[in-house]
Design an enzyme around this catalytic site. Structure first.
Site, PDB file in Angstrom:
ATOM      1  N   CYS A  23       0.835  -1.213   0.000  1.00 14.10           N
ATOM      2  CA  CYS A  23       0.000   0.000   0.000  1.00 14.10           C
ATOM      3  C   CYS A  23       0.871   1.264   0.000  1.00 14.10           C
ATOM      4  O   CYS A  23       1.622   1.505   0.948  1.00 14.10           O
ATOM      5  CB  CYS A  23      -0.900  -0.059   1.245  1.00 14.10           C
ATOM      6  SG  CYS A  23      -1.622   1.490   1.759  1.00 14.10           S
ATOM      7  N   CYS A  26       0.252   3.701   2.870  1.00 15.09           N
ATOM      8  CA  CYS A  26       0.791   3.125   4.117  1.00 15.09           C
ATOM      9  C   CYS A  26       2.274   3.444   4.246  1.00 15.09           C
ATOM     10  O   CYS A  26       2.760   3.748   5.339  1.00 15.09           O
ATOM     11  CB  CYS A  26       0.594   1.610   4.148  1.00 15.09           C
ATOM     12  SG  CYS A  26      -1.130   1.086   4.092  1.00 15.09           S
TER      13      CYS A  26
END
Length: 99
Positions: A23, A26
């Site tokens: 991600c 993230c």
């Protein structure tokens, strides 16, 4: 799971970052959380939880998107937010929501 429950039942606030290695947002949040920890020191515990390795826990907390941040203290979920936030937003939230 019992270690997790022990952590979130702490008197000290615990910020959990539900993330995934694949991600992008993230990855952007990682240095922000380091700054939060550097700023707050021992007043906060920050726990990173990989949703791919902890699917049962992610399902239990109905994590549908990453990153998702959750703040716990004394076993209670005090706050939850998905997406990338600034260091200041996170610190302000922790200070406002915790005892």
């Amino acid at each position: 799971m019992s270690k997790f429950n022990e952590l979130i039942n702490s008197d000290q606030p615990v910020l959990i970052d539900f993330f995934a290695t694949w991600c992008g947002p993230c990855q952007m949040l990682m240095p922000v959380l380091k700054e939060v920890k550097d700023n707050m020191g021992d007043r906060i515990t920050i726990l990173k939880m990989d949703v791919d390795k902890n699917q049962e826990l992610a399902a239990q907390f109905q994590v549908r998107g990453v990153p998702t941040l959750m703040l716990f203290q004394k076993g209670k979920q005090l706050w939850r937010q998905s997406g990338v936030l600034s260091k200041d937003e996170i610190i302000r939230t922790i200070v406002a929501k915790t005892i």
